[in-house]
Enzyme design. Structure first.
Site, PDB file in Angstrom:
ATOM      1  N   LYS A  22       0.847  -1.207   0.000  1.00 41.43           N
ATOM      2  CA  LYS A  22       0.000   0.000   0.000  1.00 41.43           C
ATOM      3  C   LYS A  22       0.877   1.250   0.000  1.00 41.43           C
ATOM      4  O   LYS A  22       0.645   2.181  -0.772  1.00 41.43           O
ATOM      5  CB  LYS A  22      -0.882  -0.003   1.240  1.00 41.43           C
ATOM      6  N   ASN A  23       1.918   1.244   0.845  1.00 42.44           N
ATOM      7  CA  ASN A  23       2.692   2.474   1.046  1.00 42.44           C
ATOM      8  C   ASN A  23       3.711   2.729  -0.050  1.00 42.44           C
ATOM      9  O   ASN A  23       4.367   3.769  -0.061  1.00 42.44           O
ATOM     10  CB  ASN A  23       3.347   2.473   2.430  1.00 42.44           C
ATOM     11  N   ARG A  92      -5.223  10.901   4.230  1.00 45.89           N
ATOM     12  CA  ARG A  92      -4.176  11.919   4.302  1.00 45.89           C
ATOM     13  C   ARG A  92      -3.104  11.688   3.245  1.00 45.89           C
ATOM     14  O   ARG A  92      -2.358  12.593   2.902  1.00 45.89           O
ATOM     15  CB  ARG A  92      -3.569  12.002   5.689  1.00 45.89           C
ATOM     16  N   CYS A 116      -4.835  12.080  13.013  1.00 46.01           N
ATOM     17  CA  CYS A 116      -5.646  10.863  12.969  1.00 46.01           C
ATOM     18  C   CYS A 116      -5.419  10.143  14.293  1.00 46.01           C
ATOM     19  O   CYS A 116      -4.798  10.662  15.215  1.00 46.01           O
ATOM     20  CB  CYS A 116      -5.248  10.006  11.773  1.00 46.01           C
ATOM     21  N   ARG A 121       0.336  14.261  12.859  1.00 51.99           N
ATOM     22  CA  ARG A 121       0.613  14.078  11.432  1.00 51.99           C
ATOM     23  C   ARG A 121       0.781  15.423  10.691  1.00 51.99           C
ATOM     24  O   ARG A 121       0.098  15.724   9.725  1.00 51.99           O
ATOM     25  CB  ARG A 121      -0.483  13.269  10.748  1.00 51.99           C
ATOM     26  N   ILE A 123       2.412  18.419   8.296  1.00 54.66           N
ATOM     27  CA  ILE A 123       3.047  18.353   6.964  1.00 54.66           C
ATOM     28  C   ILE A 123       4.024  19.509   6.777  1.00 54.66           C
ATOM     29  O   ILE A 123       4.376  19.862   5.648  1.00 54.66           O
ATOM     30  CB  ILE A 123       1.996  18.351   5.829  1.00 54.66           C
ATOM     31  N   ASP A 124       4.527  20.048   7.876  1.00 58.19           N
ATOM     32  CA  ASP A 124       5.457  21.187   7.781  1.00 58.19           C
ATOM     33  C   ASP A 124       6.734  20.840   7.015  1.00 58.19           C
ATOM     34  O   ASP A 124       7.274  21.675   6.265  1.00 58.19           O
ATOM     35  CB  ASP A 124       5.811  21.695   9.177  1.00 58.19           C
ATOM     36  N   LEU A 125       7.204  19.611   7.148  1.00 56.74           N
ATOM     37  CA  LEU A 125       8.442  19.225   6.445  1.00 56.74           C
ATOM     38  C   LEU A 125       8.206  19.139   4.934  1.00 56.74           C
ATOM     39  O   LEU A 125       9.094  19.486   4.137  1.00 56.74           O
ATOM     40  CB  LEU A 125       8.976  17.895   6.983  1.00 56.74           C
ATOM     41  N   ASP A 305       4.854   0.536  12.155  1.00 58.49           N
ATOM     42  CA  ASP A 305       3.645  -0.105  11.612  1.00 58.49           C
ATOM     43  C   ASP A 305       3.494  -1.548  12.057  1.00 58.49           C
ATOM     44  O   ASP A 305       2.475  -2.175  11.758  1.00 58.49           O
ATOM     45  CB  ASP A 305       3.653  -0.053  10.074  1.00 58.49           C
ATOM     46  N   ARG A 397      -8.317  -0.716   5.004  1.00 62.52           N
ATOM     47  CA  ARG A 397      -7.473   0.285   4.343  1.00 62.52           C
ATOM     48  C   ARG A 397      -6.131  -0.325   3.933  1.00 62.52           C
ATOM     49  O   ARG A 397      -5.499   0.126   2.983  1.00 62.52           O
ATOM     50  CB  ARG A 397      -7.207   1.466   5.278  1.00 62.52           C
TER      51      ARG A 397
HETATM   52  C1  EPZ Z   1       4.252   6.876   6.193  1.00 63.03           C
HETATM   53  O1  EPZ Z   1       3.465   7.894   6.794  1.00 63.03           O
HETATM   54  C2  EPZ Z   1       3.348   5.644   6.132  1.00 63.03           C
HETATM   55  N1  EPZ Z   1       2.181   5.921   5.297  1.00 63.03           N
HETATM   56  C3  EPZ Z   1       2.911   5.257   7.543  1.00 63.03           C
HETATM   57  O2  EPZ Z   1       2.138   4.060   7.433  1.00 63.03           O
HETATM   58  C4  EPZ Z   1       4.152   4.971   8.377  1.00 63.03           C
HETATM   59  O3  EPZ Z   1       3.757   4.665   9.697  1.00 63.03           O
HETATM   60  C5  EPZ Z   1       5.063   6.198   8.370  1.00 63.03           C
HETATM   61  O4  EPZ Z   1       5.393   6.560   7.001  1.00 63.03           O
HETATM   62  C6  EPZ Z   1       6.360   5.953   9.127  1.00 63.03           C
HETATM   63  O5  EPZ Z   1       7.028   4.863   8.579  1.00 63.03           O
HETATM   64  C7  EPZ Z   1       2.314   5.920   3.954  1.00 63.03           C
HETATM   65  O6  EPZ Z   1       3.393   5.712   3.412  1.00 63.03           O
HETATM   66  C8  EPZ Z   1       1.062   6.154   3.157  1.00 63.03           C
HETATM   67  P1  EPZ Z   1       6.260  10.341   8.299  1.00 63.03           P
HETATM   68  P2  EPZ Z   1       4.011   9.431   6.803  1.00 63.03           P
HETATM   69  O7  EPZ Z   1       6.107  11.568   7.473  1.00 63.03           O
HETATM   70  O8  EPZ Z   1       4.688   9.716   5.526  1.00 63.03           O
HETATM   71  C9  EPZ Z   1       6.093  13.619  11.721  1.00 63.03           C
HETATM   72  C10 EPZ Z   1       0.331   2.632   7.859  1.00 63.03           C
HETATM   73  O9  EPZ Z   1      -0.098   2.102   8.901  1.00 63.03           O
HETATM   74  N2  EPZ Z   1       6.054  14.576  10.601  1.00 63.03           N
HETATM   75  O10 EPZ Z   1       7.535   9.561   8.224  1.00 63.03           O
HETATM   76  O11 EPZ Z   1       2.900  10.293   7.230  1.00 63.03           O
HETATM   77  C11 EPZ Z   1       4.783  12.851  11.826  1.00 63.03           C
HETATM   78  O12 EPZ Z   1       3.849  13.574  12.602  1.00 63.03           O
HETATM   79  C12 EPZ Z   1       0.767   4.081   7.871  1.00 63.03           C
HETATM   80  O13 EPZ Z   1       0.459   2.040   6.747  1.00 63.03           O
HETATM   81  C13 EPZ Z   1       6.152  15.943  10.879  1.00 63.03           C
HETATM   82  O14 EPZ Z   1       6.262  16.341  12.037  1.00 63.03           O
HETATM   83  O15 EPZ Z   1       5.086   9.323   7.988  1.00 63.03           O
HETATM   84  C14 EPZ Z   1       5.197  11.575  12.501  1.00 63.03           C
HETATM   85  O16 EPZ Z   1       5.236  11.767  13.902  1.00 63.03           O
HETATM   86  C15 EPZ Z   1       0.567   4.732   9.232  1.00 63.03           C
HETATM   87  N3  EPZ Z   1       6.091  16.822   9.843  1.00 63.03           N
HETATM   88  C16 EPZ Z   1       6.616  11.342  11.976  1.00 63.03           C
HETATM   89  O17 EPZ Z   1       7.058  12.602  11.447  1.00 63.03           O
HETATM   90  C17 EPZ Z   1       5.948  16.397   8.535  1.00 63.03           C
HETATM   91  O18 EPZ Z   1       5.919  17.255   7.621  1.00 63.03           O
HETATM   92  C18 EPZ Z   1       6.711  10.290  10.880  1.00 63.03           C
HETATM   93  O19 EPZ Z   1       5.910  10.732   9.810  1.00 63.03           O
HETATM   94  C19 EPZ Z   1       5.854  15.017   8.285  1.00 63.03           C
HETATM   95  C20 EPZ Z   1       5.915  14.121   9.320  1.00 63.03           C
END
Ligand code: EPZ
Length: 422
Positions: A22-23, A92, A116, A121, A123-125, A305, A397
């Protein structure tokens, strides 16, 4: 609402093929609009999240169809840069369309995806990285408008190795003028898959899988046919299910190299694992041992995960284990539900202390998010008695008909669909 009903206590046995990731599929589907024409993807799982992404692509002007595990997308008529709010709130991962739409149309309008069940979650980065590429961003806290007459390469250092931010920046940079480097990039296999997909369309990207990715921007990408990697989290989930039911299961079409940390933890607890190419054998004939300490963190460490799922195994192991969740600040909502099935888990901030118990007991429980739901399924398979799981749309999902997967391995599990009231 549909429910899953499980009669626990039966060891899983047999062989099953792991479906596509999925990811990996979600960002790759989004990236397809960067080329004009027909893109064909194979090994795409049939999941509700995939259906939502295809719906968003259609709302942007694509023709998009899924037949079995093959998705065909005609991106020629992409003209819309506004992502509807109701689709954003449904998933998202819609944010993966930011980079592609900026590359294709120079504009994207969307909404803050919001938090969620597992955390804020932010998206500032994503936004900081896109701004570095020359994107002008207007964000009123709810609606976000991004514009870029031209994307220009830049050196970007991520404050945190965010998977999504790495992917969005990669996609935008693929068609920017000049070179982009992303340091402190996320290293997940899904990012390598996205790099391989983009390069198959003519991009020039190297380094995915390491913490430094270099992208030479190109003027144009061309449509292609591509096969998605297997889902390492579905594989890990089934490995844990096989272990806690003391079964003997063969997983086919897996990539063991994507599961190194999970394999290490399972072996430490006494699970027997054999590997032969893309075939993995899992068996756990006797009671498992506690694993002193598991800390989730970005790949290649133990994946967040699989955190909910491994808690079930630790609850049924001899001794005390500690699980520390460092990726998401709110990813312990499954603890209360597991406790109702007899687990002994105490949460202290972002750490959970688990004391092994002789057995779990069937109960009526509620899935709070995708992986928490998967953990409850595993608990139900191991528990004594009947478990009823509600809110199972969360599970759909990320798992393609989870009850069919598990029934093919000998589990007694059914999906009940409520009879419509007269
Ligand atoms: C991806 O989410 C996956 N989803 C998630 O899988 C997975 O848990 C996660 O990566 C970590 O491996 C998809 O690929 C669709 P992150 P993502 O950006 O991209 C913080 C599942 O169960 N952050 O690495 O959203 C964020 O809040 C899902 O399949 C910021 O602060 O993960 C989190 O605490 C759940 N600012 C941490 O970083 C940002 O701009 C990791 O988020 C982005 C993220």
């Amino acid at each position: 609402m549909e429910k899953l009903v499980i009669e626990g206590g039966k060891p899983l046995s047999g062989a099953i093929k792991i479906h596509g990731a999925k990811n990996a599929a979600l960002p790759i589907l989004a990236a397809s609009i960067m080329a004009e024409g027909t893109v064909v993807m194979n090994n795409v799982p049939e999941l509700s999240d995939i259906g939502v992404m295809l719906g968003i692509l259609r709302s942007l002007g694509c023709k998009a169809e899924q037949t079995g595990d093959t998705v065909t997308i005609n991106t020629a008529a992409v003209h819309q840069f506004h992502i509807p709010e109701h689709l954003m709130s449904q998933m998202r991962s819609s944010i993966f369309l930011m980079g592609p739409l900026l590359a294709r149309l120079g504009r994207v309008e969307l909404y803050q995806p919001g938090g969620c069940a597992i955390g804020e979650r932010k998206i500032d980065l994503h936004l900081k990285g896109l701004a570095a590429l020359g994107v002008k961003i207007e964000d009123d806290g709810s609606r976000i408008v991004c514009m870029a007459s031209e994307l220009t390469g830049a050196d970007i250092m991520l404050d945190y190795p965010s998977v999504g931010a790495t992917e969005n920046i990669m996609m935008a940079a693929a068609m920017a003028r000049g070179q982009t480097t992303i340091t402190n990039a996320a290293r997940e296999p899904e990012i390598q898959d996205l790099q391989n997909f983009l390069n198959t369309m003519g991009a020039k990207i190297i380094g995915a899988g390491t913490d430094t990715i270099t992208i030479e921007g190109v003027q144009e990408l061309v449509p292609c046919t591509y096969r998605i990697i297997p889902d390492r989290i579905v594989a890990g989930t089934l490995m844990i299910a096989a272990a806690v039911t003391r079964g003997h299961v063969t997983l086919q079409g897996v990539c063991p190299a994507h599961l190194t940390s999970a394999i290490h933890v399972l072996k430490r607890s006494g699970v027997q694992i054999t590997i032969d190419g893309d075939i993995m054998g899992i068996s756990a004939p006797s009671r498992l041992k506690a694993v002193e300490r598991i800390v989730t963190s970005p790949y290649p460490s133990f994946p967040t995960d699989l955190q909910s799922q491994i808690m079930v195994l630790l609850s049924l192991s001899d001794g005390v284990s500690i699980v520390k969740e460092t990726v998401f600040e709110g990813r312990f909502k499954h603890v209360d539900e597991l406790s109702r099935m007899g687990a002994d888990i105490r949460v202290d901030m972002n750490a959970a202390i688990l004391r092994g118990v002789p057995r779990l007991y069937g109960a009526t429980v509620e899935a709070t998010d995708l992986r928490a739901g998967a953990a409850l399924v595993i608990a139900g398979l191991a528990a004594q008695g009947t478990t009823v799981i509600e809110q199972i749309h969360h599970i759909d999902r990320g798992y393609d008909r989870i009850e069919s997967m598990l029934r093919s391995l000998g589990a007694t599990i059914n999906r009940t669909t409520p009879v419509a009231m007269e």
